[in-house]
Structure formats: structure tokens, C-alpha cells
Scaffold this motif. Structure first.
Motif, PDB file in Angstrom:
ATOM      1  N   TYR A 161     -10.651  -1.771 -12.824  1.00 30.77           N
ATOM      2  CA  TYR A 161     -11.537  -2.673 -13.559  1.00 30.77           C
ATOM      3  C   TYR A 161     -12.448  -1.889 -14.501  1.00 30.77           C
ATOM      4  O   TYR A 161     -12.629  -2.262 -15.668  1.00 30.77           O
ATOM      5  N   ASN A 162     -13.006  -0.779 -14.017  1.00 31.58           N
ATOM      6  CA  ASN A 162     -13.874   0.031 -14.870  1.00 31.58           C
ATOM      7  C   ASN A 162     -13.084   0.649 -16.016  1.00 31.58           C
ATOM      8  O   ASN A 162     -13.562   0.697 -17.161  1.00 31.58           O
ATOM      9  N   ILE A 212     -11.555  -1.440  -8.223  1.00 35.50           N
ATOM     10  CA  ILE A 212     -12.788  -1.101  -8.945  1.00 35.50           C
ATOM     11  C   ILE A 212     -12.499  -0.098 -10.051  1.00 35.50           C
ATOM     12  O   ILE A 212     -12.975  -0.237 -11.180  1.00 35.50           O
ATOM     13  N   ALA A 228     -16.053  -7.256  -8.981  1.00 38.88           N
ATOM     14  CA  ALA A 228     -16.174  -5.826  -8.716  1.00 38.88           C
ATOM     15  C   ALA A 228     -17.221  -5.562  -7.639  1.00 38.88           C
ATOM     16  O   ALA A 228     -17.046  -4.683  -6.791  1.00 38.88           O
ATOM     17  N   GLU A 236     -20.640   0.244 -13.431  1.00 39.57           N
ATOM     18  CA  GLU A 236     -20.461  -0.832 -12.457  1.00 39.57           C
ATOM     19  C   GLU A 236     -21.657  -0.800 -11.520  1.00 39.57           C
ATOM     20  O   GLU A 236     -22.003   0.269 -10.993  1.00 39.57           O
TER      21      GLU A 236
END
Length: 547
Positions: free
Chosen positions: A505-506, A502, A483, A342
Motif C-alpha cells: 500500500y505504501n 502495508i 492500512a 503511514e
């Protein structure tokens, strides 16, 4: 009032309340001409269809995108650093201009110019010692750029702001300023740009008064960050827009149109050999092999999208080299690591290196990559890298993790992870053995998919391919830009829910890479005779939360 009017970092609700096309930005007034705001002007320069829809489109078809919120946050940071570095106290409001304030931030101005009502927000005004209506001083406008160079959009927006300022102080500044993210400031002469602005305003007046929206832009990649992407994507699919074919950009589309190929269906019906010959005639004879291969690739891709069927490229899966066969790379591996970065591109920060650790439970059984299956166990291991940590500490943490799993393949999607991890290793002076180990372990799943398969998709990005295979992210409309927004919110406010978003999402990105890798591995092991003409695509819907 919307937060960004006062320089605050906008939330989704705040940004939506002042979307282009609202009464603050642009509208058609009966008998009173056209109201053009600086945001409507930017929209037109980027995509006339977007500007038209900002005025006339159905608001329920809009989909919020975080790009503007990110840009406003970047603008705020750049202006704050600029003022701090020069000891400027940034005032607010028109009254401060009459007092001769050295810098005024976020001033909103409007003026009447013929049949146009112009209005806009100037990010920063800087005082100069030249007389104006205000007194023995005047102001010049400053805007913040986001790219590497000053482009046409920024130049014309700057002269637009200069014209607003002329009505306020009685004279148009001879130049404006453009501030770069690294703090550098460049002057832009405004006088030579005035005729271009006049032509642009007339062009907008004609285009925005039409009953139908302008055509889609040729470079459809820009549509990914547009709030009108959903209706435009639907229109592109219905009309067979060539820009929806993977591998066809603006230049290639113009080339195909010159060859009387206007739609995806027409491209799918084209004979690849004849298209190759036509491309050779338009190009250089020495590149005949390249043009013939390109023609075949484009036609096959168009046919796949037209028929919605997957097609295997000519390579026999049994003859794939070890380096290009995922099955061969994983055959004897005790496990596999799925890797996703990210990043905040504007800040040039890779703030999170995420690893999904998948361990083989039965050494005698094949490594099963599918989600929610017995015989495998996974663990998500995030490595945060803040600027204060430094490259060396970041590399040591990643290297320590990788050393726990010697020889395990490191699967990622796209070249970003490979490029950035190698750059980090080289910056800290990693040994030649460590660099070679990375080279041997990194496996680009995206590259393998492109080498072996033609998918009925307009792009081969992770979101597109994994969604097509049935994977669903836990966060609605998940994407890298969101993000970045969460990351900046966390850095600014420290809210744990932003950090949790975050991490989720990762984790989901790593799981999505796993889903694509599982599909690819299964297809490699399937005999060609079993594929036939059937569309080998999505099977069961896979939710990240269920994995």
C-alpha cells in the motif's frame, strides 16, 4: 457469533455480520413499534440518511469500511489499559451483576419504553455503592471516546445506555463516564440530557418511518467513511449537490443557498464578479479581495466539474517561480525521492516512512517520471518506526537514507509528510542545516497541482487525483484506514501478510504520487496554445502491479 460481542478484534466478515440495520440493531415492527439500538442512534446523530438506509437500504449497495473495526479495537485497548491500571477484573454477563462484580464488560440490554424497543451494548459497567434491584450496589455506564472532546453524540449515547441500565437495575444512574484514549475519565450528568433523548427518539420515529431517505448532509466529507457512500455519491452527482464542489463545506453551502444557488450547475452559470459582490455584502467590506477571489475559485471549479474539463489557472507555466515549478526543481536533479507516511492517528504513531527512489539513468536526458518506462530505475525503501525504537533512532535511519542522495528533491502529496518530518527532526534536536536541507528538498505535489490547475474532481486527495489519471492500487478499495487496521492486526498477531499489505500500500501511494507528478510535469512543459479547450486528463490506465 460476531467476534466483537466478546471484545475480540473484529475481522471484515465479523463486522459485516452485525452492520447497523440488522435484527440486532434496529427495525420497524408492525404493531410493535420501532427497535432502536445504540448503533442506529449513533447513525442518526451522524447522518439521518445513513440511519434510514441502515433500515431500508439495499444491502448489496453497502461497502464495508474499516472505521468501525478500528474504533472497536481502540475501545478494547483503552478498556484493557483502564482495567489494568486500576486492578479491575472485568467480568462478563448479566449473572455477574447479581454477584456484585466490580466491572462488567460488553453487557447487552434491552427494554420496552412506550412504542420503542431500546437495546444496546454497554462497553463497561462500573459498580457503585448505592442500592438497586441487584443488591447493595448499582452500576454506572462507561463508554470510550475517540476525539479530543466529548461531543453531543457521545453524551446522548451515554444517556441512552443509562436508560437501558435503569430497566436492569431499577434506577437510572445520575451520571455516566467517558474514557479518553490517554486514560482520563470524565463524568457526564445524565438527568439534564433525558429530555433531549426523548426528543431524539421521537425525531427518529418520524424520520425512519418515511418512504424516502432524508437529504444528504451538508458536510459531505463525513461520507468518506460511511458504508453507504457509493449510493449517496451517485445521488449527490445526479442531484448536483453543492457539497461535491471542491472548496464548498457546510457553511459555504448554506451561504450559497441563501444566494439562491442550489446546485453545481447553478454555481457554474453564476457570474463570478456578481457572486463576489454578494459574498462581500454578507461578509466584511475589508475582505473584498478575499471574497472576490473565492467567488472566482468556486465558479471555475464548478465549471470544471460540470464540463469534466481541466482548466489551467491564469499562471503562465513559463513564468512560474522555481519553487512552484516542478520541471525547474527536477531539471538538474540526478534523481528524485517520492515520500509517503503511514500513520495511526489514534495512537499518534507515524509507523512507516516510505521512500520510492527514482534514479536518472541518462544524465543528458530529462528525468522521466512516468511508470514502466525505460531509462529509469526505482527502488522502494520502507523505514519502520516502532514506539520502542524511539524518535532518535527513527530520525537517524531517515537521515542516513537522505544523506545517500544529497540534494535530491523529496516529493510528497499533502502537508502531512512535511509537517511530521520537520516535527521529528526538531524533537531530536536536528541541526539548523538539516532543517534547512529538508525545507529546500521537500516538494508538495498537491500544492503545485492546486496552484496551477483546476481539475473536474470533488476533491484533490491523492486517491481521487491518481485514480482519475488511471492509476490503480493493488489492494481493492485501498485507503489509510485499512492500512491502520492491517497495522494493528500485525502488531497484535504478527501475521506477515498484514505487513506485506502495508508495504504494498505504501509503495502504491509513492507510485501514485509519481503518476500525479509525471502528469504535472508534462502539463507544465506543454504550451498553453496546445491545451485549447480539450480535457487534459487521464490517458492510459496505469496499474501499480505493472510498475
Amino acid at each position: 457469533m460476531p467476534g466483537y460481542r466478546y471484545g475480540f478484534f473484529p475481522t471484515e466478515t465479523e463486522d459485516n455480520s452485525t452492520l447497523p440495520g440488522s435484527r440486532d440493531d434496529g427495525r420497524l415492527l408492525k404493531g410493535d413499534g420501532l427497535v432502536i439500538g445504540d448503533r442506529l442512534l449513533r447513525s442518526w446523530l451522524r447522518c439521518p440518511r445513513k440511519a434510514w438506509q441502515d433500515l431500508h437500504g439495499n444491502p448489496t449497495q453497502r461497502a464495508w469500511h474499516p472505521q468501525r473495526a478500528i474504533q472497536l479495537g481502540q475501545e478494547q485497548q483503552c478498556l484493557s489499559r483502564y482495567a489494568l491500571g486500576r486492578g479491575l477484573a472485568m467480568a462478563r454477563g448479566a449473572a455477574e451483576a447479581f454477584q456484585g462484580a466490580a466491572a462488567i464488560r460488553g453487557l447487552r440490554l434491552s427494554t420496552r419504553e412506550g412504542r420503542f424497543q431500546l437495546r444496546g451494548r454497554i462497553p463497561l459497567l462500573l459498580r457503585r455503592d448505592t442500592r438497586s434491584w441487584l443488591g447493595p450496589w448499582s452500576y454506572v455506564p462507561l463508554l470510550v471516546r475517540t476525539g479530543r472532546f466529548i461531543n453531543r453524540e457521545q453524551r446522548l449515547c451515554l444517556v441512552f445506555l443509562g436508560r437501558l441500565l435503569e430497566s436492569f437495575q431499577g434506577q437510572c444512574p445520575s451520571h455516566g463516564l467517558v474514557l479518553s484514549p490517554d486514560g482520563g475519565c470524565q463524568q457526564v450528568a445524565l438527568d439534564p440530557l433525558q429530555p433531549q433523548l426523548d426528543e431524539l427518539l421521537e425525531e427518529m420515529a418520524v424520520g425512519l418511518s418515511q418512504p424516502h431517505a432524508p437529504e444528504l448532509i451538508a458536510e459531505r466529507k463525513r461520507c468518506a467513511i460511511c458504508s453507504w457512500r457509493r449510493p449517496c455519491n451517485a445521488h449527490a452527482a445526479a442531484s448536483g449537490h453543492l457539497g461535491d464542489v471542491s472548496g464548498v463545506g457546510a457553511g459555504r453551502r448554506r451561504q450559497l443557498i441563501r444566494l439562491q444557488i442550489h446546485t453545481v450547475a447553478e454555481l457554474a452559470r453564476t457570474d463570478p464578479s456578481r457572486l463576489g459582490q454578494a459574498l462581500v455584502q454578507q461578509g466584511h467590506p475589508s475582505q473584498a479581495d478575499h471574497h472576490n477571489a473565492l467567488a472566482s475559485t468556486l465558479v471555475v471549479q464548478a465549471r470544471s466539474q460540470q464540463s469534466q474539463q481541466v482548466q489551467r489557472r491564469s499562471t503562465d507555466p513559463a513564468a512560474l517561480p522555481v519553487r512552484t515549478s516542478l520541471t525547474a526543481r527536477l531539471r538538474h536533479a540526478p534523481g528524485v525521492l517520492f515520500y509517503d507516511i503511514e500513520a495511526d492517528p489514534d495512537a499518534r504513531e507515524n509507523y512507516l516512512h516510505g521512500f520510492l527512489i527514482l534514479t536518472r539513468q541518462d544524465p543528458d536526458a530529462p528525468l522521466d517520471l512516468t511508470l514502466a518506462r525505460a531509462g529509469t530505475s526505482t527502488q522502494h525503501h520502507p523505514v519502520f518506526c516502532l514506539p520502542r525504537h524511539g524518535d532518535l533512532r527513527c530520525w537517524q535511519r531517515i537521515h542516513r537514507l537522505l544523506s545517500r542522495f544529497p540534494g535530491w528533491p523529496l516529493l510528497h502529496y499533502g502537508e502531512t509528510e512535511q509537517v511530521e518530518l520537520h516535527r521529528l527532526a526538531r524533537r531530536v534536536g536536528a541541526s539548523a542545516a538539516s532543517l534547512e536541507d529538508l525545507k529546500q528538498r521537500l516538494v508538495d505535489v498537491h500544492q503545485l497541482v492546486r496552484q496551477q490547475w483546476v481539475l473536474p474532481l470533488s476533491n484533490y486527495g491523492l486517491k481521487s487525483v491518481a485514480t482519475w489519471l488511471g492509476f490503480r492500487w493493488r489492494q481493492p478499495n485501498a485507503e489509510g484506514a485499512r492500512a491502520v487496521l492491517w497495522w494493528r492486526h500485525w502488531r497484535r498477531h504478527g501475521h506477515r501478510h498484514d505487513l506485506r499489505r502495508i508495504l504494498d500500500y505504501n509503495h502504491d501511494d509513492c507510485q501514485a504520487t509519481r503518476v500525479v507528478a509525471a502528469w504535472l510535469s508534462a502539463r507544465e512543459q506543454a504550451p498553453s496554445s496546445k491545451l485549447g479547450g480539450a480535457p487534459w486528463g487521464p490517458s492510459n490506465l496505469v496499474n501499480a502491479a505493472d510498475s
